[in-house]
Scaffold this active site. Structure first.
Site, PDB file in Angstrom:
ATOM      1  N   THR A  43      14.324   8.524   5.399  1.00  0.00           N
ATOM      2  CA  THR A  43      14.985   9.730   5.360  1.00  0.00           C
ATOM      3  C   THR A  43      14.538  10.884   5.690  1.00  0.00           C
ATOM      4  O   THR A  43      14.487  12.301   5.881  1.00  0.00           O
ATOM      5  CB  THR A  43      15.406   9.473   3.705  1.00  0.00           C
ATOM      6  OG1 THR A  43      16.195   9.215   3.476  1.00  0.00           O
ATOM      7  CG2 THR A  43      16.080  10.857   3.716  1.00  0.00           C
ATOM      8  N   ASP A  86      16.431   3.261   8.516  1.00  0.00           N
ATOM      9  CA  ASP A  86      15.870   3.044   7.563  1.00  0.00           C
ATOM     10  C   ASP A  86      15.106   1.871   6.710  1.00  0.00           C
ATOM     11  O   ASP A  86      15.247   0.233   7.192  1.00  0.00           O
ATOM     12  CB  ASP A  86      17.711   2.783   7.078  1.00  0.00           C
ATOM     13  CG  ASP A  86      18.202   2.768   5.545  1.00  0.00           C
ATOM     14  OD1 ASP A  86      18.247   3.966   5.469  1.00  0.00           O
ATOM     15  OD2 ASP A  86      17.563   2.770   4.787  1.00  0.00           O
ATOM     16  N   SER A  87      14.576   1.796   6.022  1.00  0.00           N
ATOM     17  CA  SER A  87      14.095   1.316   5.298  1.00  0.00           C
ATOM     18  C   SER A  87      14.404   0.235   5.039  1.00  0.00           C
ATOM     19  O   SER A  87      13.399  -1.955   4.896  1.00  0.00           O
ATOM     20  CB  SER A  87      12.772   1.705   4.492  1.00  0.00           C
ATOM     21  OG  SER A  87      13.417   1.710   3.306  1.00  0.00           O
ATOM     22  N   SER A  88      16.136  -0.434   4.685  1.00  0.00           N
ATOM     23  CA  SER A  88      15.995  -1.310   4.065  1.00  0.00           C
ATOM     24  C   SER A  88      16.143  -2.473   5.287  1.00  0.00           C
ATOM     25  O   SER A  88      16.274  -3.450   4.773  1.00  0.00           O
ATOM     26  CB  SER A  88      17.497  -1.043   3.690  1.00  0.00           C
ATOM     27  OG  SER A  88      17.368  -0.473   2.661  1.00  0.00           O
ATOM     28  N   THR A 118      11.804   4.929   2.071  1.00  0.00           N
ATOM     29  CA  THR A 118      10.535   4.661   0.322  1.00  0.00           C
ATOM     30  C   THR A 118      11.727   3.103  -0.450  1.00  0.00           C
ATOM     31  O   THR A 118      10.742   3.064  -1.295  1.00  0.00           O
ATOM     32  CB  THR A 118      11.024   6.209  -0.457  1.00  0.00           C
ATOM     33  OG1 THR A 118      12.954   6.219  -0.688  1.00  0.00           O
ATOM     34  CG2 THR A 118      11.068   7.487   0.186  1.00  0.00           C
ATOM     35  N   ASP A 119      12.815   2.882   0.153  1.00  0.00           N
ATOM     36  CA  ASP A 119      13.594   2.097  -0.413  1.00  0.00           C
ATOM     37  C   ASP A 119      12.180   1.041  -0.290  1.00  0.00           C
ATOM     38  O   ASP A 119      12.611   0.281  -1.820  1.00  0.00           O
ATOM     39  CB  ASP A 119      14.720   1.751   0.048  1.00  0.00           C
ATOM     40  CG  ASP A 119      15.990   2.520  -0.324  1.00  0.00           C
ATOM     41  OD1 ASP A 119      15.715   3.279  -1.029  1.00  0.00           O
ATOM     42  OD2 ASP A 119      16.703   2.743   0.536  1.00  0.00           O
ATOM     43  N   GLN A 307       8.522  -9.183 -16.101  1.00  0.00           N
ATOM     44  CA  GLN A 307       9.901  -8.195 -15.613  1.00  0.00           C
ATOM     45  C   GLN A 307       8.980  -6.882 -16.587  1.00  0.00           C
ATOM     46  O   GLN A 307       9.675  -5.976 -16.114  1.00  0.00           O
ATOM     47  CB  GLN A 307      10.373  -9.111 -16.680  1.00  0.00           C
ATOM     48  CG  GLN A 307      11.555 -10.220 -15.692  1.00  0.00           C
ATOM     49  CD  GLN A 307      12.699 -10.460 -15.962  1.00  0.00           C
ATOM     50  OE1 GLN A 307      13.076 -10.242 -17.257  1.00  0.00           O
ATOM     51  NE2 GLN A 307      13.499 -11.673 -15.972  1.00  0.00           N
ATOM     52  N   CYS A 308       7.772  -6.860 -17.147  1.00  0.00           N
ATOM     53  CA  CYS A 308       7.744  -6.492 -17.614  1.00  0.00           C
ATOM     54  C   CYS A 308       7.064  -4.819 -16.458  1.00  0.00           C
ATOM     55  O   CYS A 308       5.795  -5.225 -16.636  1.00  0.00           O
ATOM     56  CB  CYS A 308       6.508  -6.507 -19.251  1.00  0.00           C
ATOM     57  SG  CYS A 308       7.997  -6.729 -20.010  1.00  0.00           S
TER      58      CYS A 308
HETATM   59  N1  ASP Z   1      17.815   4.795   2.597  1.00  0.00           N
HETATM   60  C1  ASP Z   1      16.178   5.667   2.917  1.00  0.00           C
HETATM   61  C2  ASP Z   1      15.028   4.092   3.064  1.00  0.00           C
HETATM   62  O1  ASP Z   1      14.930   3.671   2.065  1.00  0.00           O
HETATM   63  C3  ASP Z   1      16.069   6.168   1.258  1.00  0.00           C
HETATM   64  C4  ASP Z   1      14.723   6.762   1.592  1.00  0.00           C
HETATM   65  O2  ASP Z   1      13.643   6.557   2.446  1.00  0.00           O
HETATM   66  O3  ASP Z   1      13.821   7.766   0.899  1.00  0.00           O
HETATM   67  O4  ASP Z   1      14.565   4.308   4.676  1.00  0.00           O
END
Ligand code: ASP
Length: 371
Positions: A43, A86-88, A118-119, A307-308
């Site tokens: 992002t 995109d980090s996905s 961030t993902d 999982q905690c």
């Molecule tokens: N979908 C974005 C990514 O991880 C979200 C972000 O950057 O905050 O690339």
């Protein structure tokens, strides 16, 4: 003629498929440090196009958006992924690419800032922490929840402070931080302790079971006693192979026998991060314990992670975790799921010996778990 050909070949082999973009900072005679920004996507670097959708913008326009970068007495260069993602879409190939870029430019820069979505940032920062051997310079991941072009964006703050941390030296001229970290929303977090916990607000990351390494307010307060150096004497090494034959198995009350068994009998599978309850507990059903114990006997590594969000796995504290211990499940103690899975990918990629893998899973390699 032969010599000419050899020198041409050498030149070709030394070529690197990236263009370094120099940001137009004041080019000081004696810069405080040289920083390389590696822009992978996310992002942070997106802008709204004519149709109103978010898409990557030309990175040379970034300085325009963050004029305060100019006030640093630093040399800052940027290297952008040819195709920002995109980090996905990040995969181990990208991690190797990041590692190789750092290695290639290691002697030319004092610190590295990786701009990343961030993902999956916590997976990437965990992976890089294991993959980089003998690291003695800062590698700071950062990104943003809002694009750099938005009026209320967090991009500028995050990047500016990440650069400041990456260029910070102590009195002896050594970097204050020489770990792989995430800097985000005023906190510096060890990369393999970070977890993304929030998708809508700016406080996207938390440091699991370990204090933040620094907090940025009017000044940046470093938590010196928690900052470690994992670098040895040798030259920087980068793992060149990761093995993706791993998976998560998250337990829940009522999980079915067929589902668990069909996963554990997969012969390609080398490691499972078993996400258990509380301090590492699992159901006592016979079929479950038998499936786990058979899988371990067949050479599968099962890594017990809670999982905690806080606390740790103590196998044997309850009857319900003693059985896992007896079956040969390895305790992940207070490791995060992100660090556990990437640690396995790294170890299965780089280690051949089963006993060595088991030992390394039990121990802290880069501060990812408390022993
Ligand atoms: N979908 C974005 C990514 O991880 C979200 C972000 O950057 O905050 O690339």
């Amino acid at each position: 003629m032969r010599r000419k050909l050899l020198s041409l070949l050498k030149k070709f082999l030394n070529m690197y498929p990236y263009n370094l973009l120099e940001l137009d900072t004041t080019t000081p005679n004696e810069p405080d440090a040289r920083i390389l920004i590696i822009y992978t996507g996310g992002t942070f670097g997106m802008g709204v196009d004519k149709q109103g959708s978010l898409k990557p913008i030309d990175f040379s326009k970034i300085l325009h958006e963050i004029p305060s970068l100019k006030s640093f007495n630093l040399i800052i260069k940027v290297l952008a992924f040819i195709k920002p993602v995109d980090s996905s879409d990040i995969n181990p190939g990208h991690w190797i690419e990041m590692g190789q870029i750092i290695k290639h430019y290691y002697n030319n820069f004092d610190g590295f800032v990786i701009l990343h979505g961030t993902d999956t940032m916590a997976y990437s920062s965990s992976a890089l922490s294991f993959m980089l051997e003998n690291l003695t310079k800062p590698v700071i991941f950062t990104g943003a929840q809002l694009p750099v072009t938005e009026p209320r964006t967090d991009a500028g703050d995050n990047l500016v402070t990440a650069i400041e941390i990456a260029s910070k030296r102590n009195k002896n001229g050594k970097p204050v931080v020489s770990e792989v970290c995430i800097y985000f929303n005023h906190h510096l977090i060890r990369g393999n302790r970070a977890q993304k916990v929030e998708s809508m607000h700016f406080d996207a990351f938390e440091s699991a079971n370990y204090p933040p390494l620094a907090k940025a307010g009017v000044e940046i307060d470093y938590n010196y006693q928690y900052i470690k150096s994992f670098g040895g004497e040798g030259t920087l090494g980068v793992a060149g192979k990761l093995d993706g034959n791993v998976t998560f198995l998250k337990l829940f009350p009522g999980i079915s026998e067929n589902v668990v068994k069909s996963m554990l009998i997969n012969t390609d599978l080398k490691g499972v991060v078993l996400e258990t309850f509380g301090s590492g507990n699992a159901p006592m059903d016979r079929w479950f314990l038998r499936a786990v114990s058979e899988a371990v006997s067949n050479g599968l590594f099962i890594y017990n992670v809670s999982q905690c969000l806080g606390g740790k796995v103590i196998q044997g504290q309850y009857e319900t975790s003693m059985a896992l211990k007896d079956a040969g499940v390895i305790s992940g103690k207070d490791i995060t799921s992100e660090a556990a899975i990437t640690k396995m990918m790294y170890l299965f990629g780089m280690e051949k010996r089963m006993d060595s893998i088991r030992k390394k899973l039990e121990l802290s390699l880069k501060g990812e778990l408390s022993e």
